[in-house]
Scaffold this motif. Structure first.
Motif, PDB file in Angstrom:
ATOM      1  N   ARG A 188       0.824  -1.209   0.000  1.00 42.39           N
ATOM      2  CA  ARG A 188       0.000   0.000   0.000  1.00 42.39           C
ATOM      3  C   ARG A 188       0.860   1.263   0.000  1.00 42.39           C
ATOM      4  O   ARG A 188       0.539   2.252  -0.669  1.00 42.39           O
ATOM      5  CB  ARG A 188      -0.893  -0.049   1.234  1.00 42.39           C
ATOM      6  N   GLU A 192       0.727   4.157  -2.780  1.00 41.73           N
ATOM      7  CA  GLU A 192       0.424   5.539  -2.404  1.00 41.73           C
ATOM      8  C   GLU A 192       1.641   6.447  -2.429  1.00 41.73           C
ATOM      9  O   GLU A 192       1.512   7.652  -2.247  1.00 41.73           O
ATOM     10  CB  GLU A 192      -0.219   5.570  -1.004  1.00 41.73           C
ATOM     11  N   ILE A 200       0.323   3.107  10.106  1.00 45.08           N
ATOM     12  CA  ILE A 200      -0.945   2.567  10.620  1.00 45.08           C
ATOM     13  C   ILE A 200      -0.767   1.101  11.006  1.00 45.08           C
ATOM     14  O   ILE A 200      -1.120   0.692  12.103  1.00 45.08           O
ATOM     15  CB  ILE A 200      -2.080   2.706   9.567  1.00 45.08           C
ATOM     16  N   PHE A 201      -0.153   0.327  10.106  1.00 42.36           N
ATOM     17  CA  PHE A 201      -0.009  -1.090  10.425  1.00 42.36           C
ATOM     18  C   PHE A 201       0.834  -1.296  11.674  1.00 42.36           C
ATOM     19  O   PHE A 201       0.450  -2.031  12.590  1.00 42.36           O
ATOM     20  CB  PHE A 201       0.560  -1.919   9.268  1.00 42.36           C
ATOM     21  N   VAL A 204      -0.909  -0.025  15.057  1.00 46.51           N
ATOM     22  CA  VAL A 204      -2.009  -0.880  15.509  1.00 46.51           C
ATOM     23  C   VAL A 204      -1.467  -2.250  15.945  1.00 46.51           C
ATOM     24  O   VAL A 204      -1.917  -2.812  16.948  1.00 46.51           O
ATOM     25  CB  VAL A 204      -3.119  -1.007  14.427  1.00 46.51           C
TER      26      VAL A 204
ATOM     27  N   PHE B 145      -9.593   1.479  -2.838  1.00 42.15           N
ATOM     28  CA  PHE B 145      -9.271   1.170  -1.433  1.00 42.15           C
ATOM     29  C   PHE B 145      -9.999   2.136  -0.490  1.00 42.15           C
ATOM     30  O   PHE B 145     -10.512   1.722   0.552  1.00 42.15           O
ATOM     31  CB  PHE B 145      -7.759   1.240  -1.180  1.00 42.15           C
ATOM     32  N   MET B 146     -10.034   3.413  -0.840  1.00 44.69           N
ATOM     33  CA  MET B 146     -10.688   4.396   0.030  1.00 44.69           C
ATOM     34  C   MET B 146     -12.184   4.091   0.158  1.00 44.69           C
ATOM     35  O   MET B 146     -12.760   4.219   1.231  1.00 44.69           O
ATOM     36  CB  MET B 146     -10.491   5.823  -0.509  1.00 44.69           C
ATOM     37  N   GLN B 149     -12.602   0.968   2.307  1.00 48.39           N
ATOM     38  CA  GLN B 149     -12.202   1.315   3.676  1.00 48.39           C
ATOM     39  C   GLN B 149     -13.294   2.124   4.373  1.00 48.39           C
ATOM     40  O   GLN B 149     -13.609   1.874   5.534  1.00 48.39           O
ATOM     41  CB  GLN B 149     -10.910   2.133   3.569  1.00 48.39           C
ATOM     42  N   GLN B 174      -8.914   1.516  12.301  1.00 49.75           N
ATOM     43  CA  GLN B 174      -9.072   0.061  12.223  1.00 49.75           C
ATOM     44  C   GLN B 174      -9.519  -0.375  10.824  1.00 49.75           C
ATOM     45  O   GLN B 174      -9.128  -1.439  10.349  1.00 49.75           O
ATOM     46  CB  GLN B 174     -10.084  -0.429  13.269  1.00 49.75           C
ATOM     47  N   ALA B 176      -8.717   1.182   8.035  1.00 52.81           N
ATOM     48  CA  ALA B 176      -7.509   1.272   7.198  1.00 52.81           C
ATOM     49  C   ALA B 176      -6.616   0.059   7.469  1.00 52.81           C
ATOM     50  O   ALA B 176      -6.118  -0.589   6.547  1.00 52.81           O
ATOM     51  CB  ALA B 176      -6.757   2.570   7.500  1.00 52.81           C
ATOM     52  N   PHE B 177      -6.461  -0.255   8.758  1.00 51.39           N
ATOM     53  CA  PHE B 177      -5.649  -1.409   9.174  1.00 51.39           C
ATOM     54  C   PHE B 177      -6.202  -2.697   8.560  1.00 51.39           C
ATOM     55  O   PHE B 177      -5.447  -3.545   8.076  1.00 51.39           O
ATOM     56  CB  PHE B 177      -5.675  -1.491  10.714  1.00 51.39           C
TER      57      PHE B 177
END
Lengths: 212, 212
Positions: A188, A192, A200-201, A204, B145-146, B149, B174, B176-177
């Motif tokens: 991703r 992007e 984010i990954f 979390v 993806f957006m 999501q 979460q 997005a994760f």
């Protein structure tokens, strides 16, 4: 074959000549990593790799038997490179164990930033392309993931032994989860051209380890 | 161009003929989804798609202006297909909200099993290949993806309002994760021709939502 003949005729040359040969081989492998992390295997022609390093077309098969053999060596080399990088961080006794994994993540993020998020993970790229790759690559790619995963699991077990994370955590499962998600994050971030997915990954993921 | 000429000459034909045209177009799009989910864009030649549906080579450009235009339509179509699939589950009032997301995950797992884990996600595959794709695909893939999501985020907010998950959970984050990790899981399941990665990712993800 001509390339075989050339190979044989070069035997017995002085060491300097041998160094040049291994330098050229090294250049080809480096160029291979660059294009395979950027574009994957299928979109990459041997011509493009050779152009990048200024080597005439006929020379490639002097160094590698086939594009398949070249790719196999790139997988092994890339796998070993990241295994060393992981182990380098996991052996850093100056940090708590979980911080060592965080240090690897920071290092990997910096690696992506260095190339403007244009280069992903060679193993993830090739994994995605398996439908079009030599079947022999499947086991090689899986072995690399298993190796990386096992190293992360050992780090998490150590963090658990040191009381940094709960005894309820299944370290093997979390290590598998880490690599599944991390490869998604790299994919991703590359799409992007931005580090948000990596942050984010990892945030979390680490929050999850601490909340249990 | 010849294809333009052919297009114009077909105007005014009876409806049956028009149906045949749209059937052929549909066949090409279906074949496109199949090969792009299996092998991605770069490894896929138009020839292979045409062979698969038994259409002569010259006909492709009767239906699509270029391989780029064909790929763009496949992205939009695949994005819309999964948006409908997500929404179908999220609108199922017979289940608690979090169970609706789990139902989508089960549905997606069944979809991978149906094709022997040979087909991945078209959006993930193309995202991985971005370095070699038409630049215009980048924004299209990110938009898909957006959209996915945002739908997951709305489902999580509803779960939160209904008291199914803690108010401390950042639903946008979460969601997005979820997509970051899920794409990694699909990649891995395809590489391994096995559902383990899908199970590990989803179980750890949902356990994380419940532990906070």
């Amino acid at each position: 074959m001509e390339t075989q003949g050339t190979k044989i005729s070069r035997r017995g040359r002085p060491p300097k000549r041998f160094d040049e040969q291994s330098d050229t081989r090294e250049m080809l492998l480096r160029a291979g990593v660059r294009v395979l992390t950027e574009k994957g295997f299928c979109a990459t022609g041997i011509d493009e790799i050779l152009r990048g390093v200024g080597i005439p077309k006929g020379s490639f098969y002097h160094y590698f038997n086939s594009k398949e053999a070249f790719g196999a060596e790139l997988i092994d080399r890339y796998g070993a490179y990241f295994a060393r990088k992981l182990q380098h961080h996991f052996d850093d006794a100056s940090l708590p164990h979980l911080e060592r994994l965080k240090a690897f993540v920071s290092d990997a993020c910096a690696g992506m930033a260095k190339y403007g998020y244009m280069r992903g993970c060679l193993i993830g790229n090739l994994g995605q392309e398996m439908g079009a790759l030599p079947p022999s690559y499947g086991d090689r790619l899986k072995s690399v993931f298993m190796d990386w995963q096992e190293r992360v699991a050992v780090c998490l077990f150590a963090a658990q032994e040191a009381g940094e994370i709960s005894v309820n955590i299944d370290c093997e499962r979390q290590a598998a989860f880490f690599w599944i998600g991390w490869e998604g994050a790299v994919l991703r971030a590359k799409l992007e051209r931005h580090p948000a997915a990596l942050s984010i990954f990892s945030e979390v993921f680490f929050a999850g380890l601490n909340s249990r």
